[in-house]
Design an enzyme around this catalytic site. Sequence first.
Site, mmCIF file in Angstrom:
data_model
loop_
_atom_site.group_PDB
_atom_site.id
_atom_site.type_symbol
_atom_site.label_atom_id
_atom_site.label_comp_id
_atom_site.label_asym_id
_atom_site.label_seq_id
_atom_site.Cartn_x
_atom_site.Cartn_y
_atom_site.Cartn_z
ATOM 1 N N ASP A 149 -2.290 6.393 6.292
ATOM 2 C CA ASP A 149 -3.086 5.627 5.908
ATOM 3 C C ASP A 149 -3.744 4.665 6.900
ATOM 4 O O ASP A 149 -2.991 3.625 7.006
ATOM 5 C CB ASP A 149 -2.585 4.913 4.706
ATOM 6 C CG ASP A 149 -3.388 3.667 4.418
ATOM 7 O OD1 ASP A 149 -5.183 3.394 4.551
ATOM 8 O OD2 ASP A 149 -3.453 3.179 2.697
ATOM 9 N N TRP A 183 0.943 -1.179 -0.047
ATOM 10 C CA TRP A 183 0.022 -0.133 -0.260
ATOM 11 C C TRP A 183 0.743 0.768 -0.132
ATOM 12 O O TRP A 183 0.779 2.211 -0.618
ATOM 13 C CB TRP A 183 -1.103 0.129 1.148
ATOM 14 C CG TRP A 183 -1.621 -1.304 0.791
ATOM 15 C CD1 TRP A 183 -1.939 -2.227 1.901
ATOM 16 C CD2 TRP A 183 -3.145 -1.328 0.283
ATOM 17 N NE1 TRP A 183 -2.909 -3.613 1.329
ATOM 18 C CE2 TRP A 183 -3.004 -2.970 0.245
ATOM 19 C CE3 TRP A 183 -3.628 -1.300 -0.670
ATOM 20 C CZ2 TRP A 183 -4.727 -3.602 0.023
ATOM 21 C CZ3 TRP A 183 -4.119 -2.046 -2.285
ATOM 22 C CH2 TRP A 183 -5.273 -3.483 -1.294
ATOM 23 N N LYS A 198 -12.276 -2.390 6.171
ATOM 24 C CA LYS A 198 -11.529 -2.772 5.955
ATOM 25 C C LYS A 198 -12.384 -3.468 7.780
ATOM 26 O O LYS A 198 -12.212 -4.225 8.118
ATOM 27 C CB LYS A 198 -10.194 -3.041 6.152
ATOM 28 C CG LYS A 198 -9.156 -2.855 4.754
ATOM 29 C CD LYS A 198 -9.021 -4.243 3.961
ATOM 30 C CE LYS A 198 -8.823 -3.772 2.523
ATOM 31 N NZ LYS A 198 -7.808 -2.508 2.456
#
Length: 354
Positions: A167, A100, A191
């Site tokens: 993030d 990511w 998530k």
Amino acid sequence: MKKHNFSAGPCILPEEVLQKASDAVLNFNNDNLSLIEISHRSASFVSVMEKAKNLVLELLDLEDKGYKVLFLQGGASTQFLMTAYNLLNSKAAYLNTGTWADKAIKEAKLFGELVEVGSSKDKNYNYIPKGYEIPKDVDYFHCTSNNTIFGTQMKSFPEFDGVTVCDMSSDIFSRQLDFSKFDLIYAGAQKNMGPAGTTLVVIKEDILGKVDRVIPSMLNYQSHISKDSMFNTPSVFAVYVSMLTLQWLKDLGGIPFIEKVNEKKAALLYNEIDRNPLFEGIVAKEDRSNMNATFTLTNESLKETFDIMCTKAGINGINGHRSVGGYRASMYNALPLYSVQVLVDTMQELEKNN
Ligand SMILES: *Cc1c(COP(=O)(O)O)cnc(C)c1O
């Protein structure tokens, strides 16, 4: 019976949230209309949006601290470029903890100079880099609090006086942090908060307006802030389900409560991974994620047997990401301790039989 859902994302949501969400799809607020067929400008939906935003600030303890809450679309992946578009004037610092972060770096490079202050690429991202320095002259520092794929989690964050962007897609609302140390937090809902389709952005308004470039409206945080996250049609269903999950979390006792449950679940599974000679963990112990536990079999020939046993026990979604292999058990907020116990029992049964 419902399966034990260890899926990495989209992931398990609380049963009562699913029930309320399905009721609302058929008849929202007893208005004889579906949640997904009413105007986002209607009083009923405006109050959902307000409630969701307030719950975010309340749970993160960010009320009255200059933060705005947005529910945007395009996933966390759009935030990779949007953060840079809005904040990167000349130079930014990024911590590379894997997939990511790597994608965020790639996007940000389109807008300015990047300094990779640390990277764990040398060991396939199985640890969190430490002891790195962030240059003082950067526009911001960007990190990823939890790497969903490799199963690493930042247990501490660097002291940095400048703007910090994080993030938090896969561990927001799972543990206590001083969230006021971050100036911009983003997280894809799917998530730990809701269904796919919306991305939470919590932003300190005073970090905006400092870049020279022209920013297209849809990619400009300021346009979304000025219209209370209704600049265009928001993802009404995803925002509603997120609001229900946040309310569920608040009613349980908020982050302090869920953090304890999450610690219990993680301890139960990691203890078994370390104790059982048939399994071993993939990442450095001190950096292990409480959300996504990655592990492998010490004897690959047992894979088929173990997989069959897991299926029989109703265990879903523990296959590792293709870039890591092995197994990954995701233990987000809504996963009950009991599901982890079932997985541990299955691991012990494999040991007994072999
Ligand atoms: C899943 C994930 C993303 C990507 O989210 P999308 O909503 O699919 O764009 C980004 N960062 C992290 C840490 C993730 O876990």
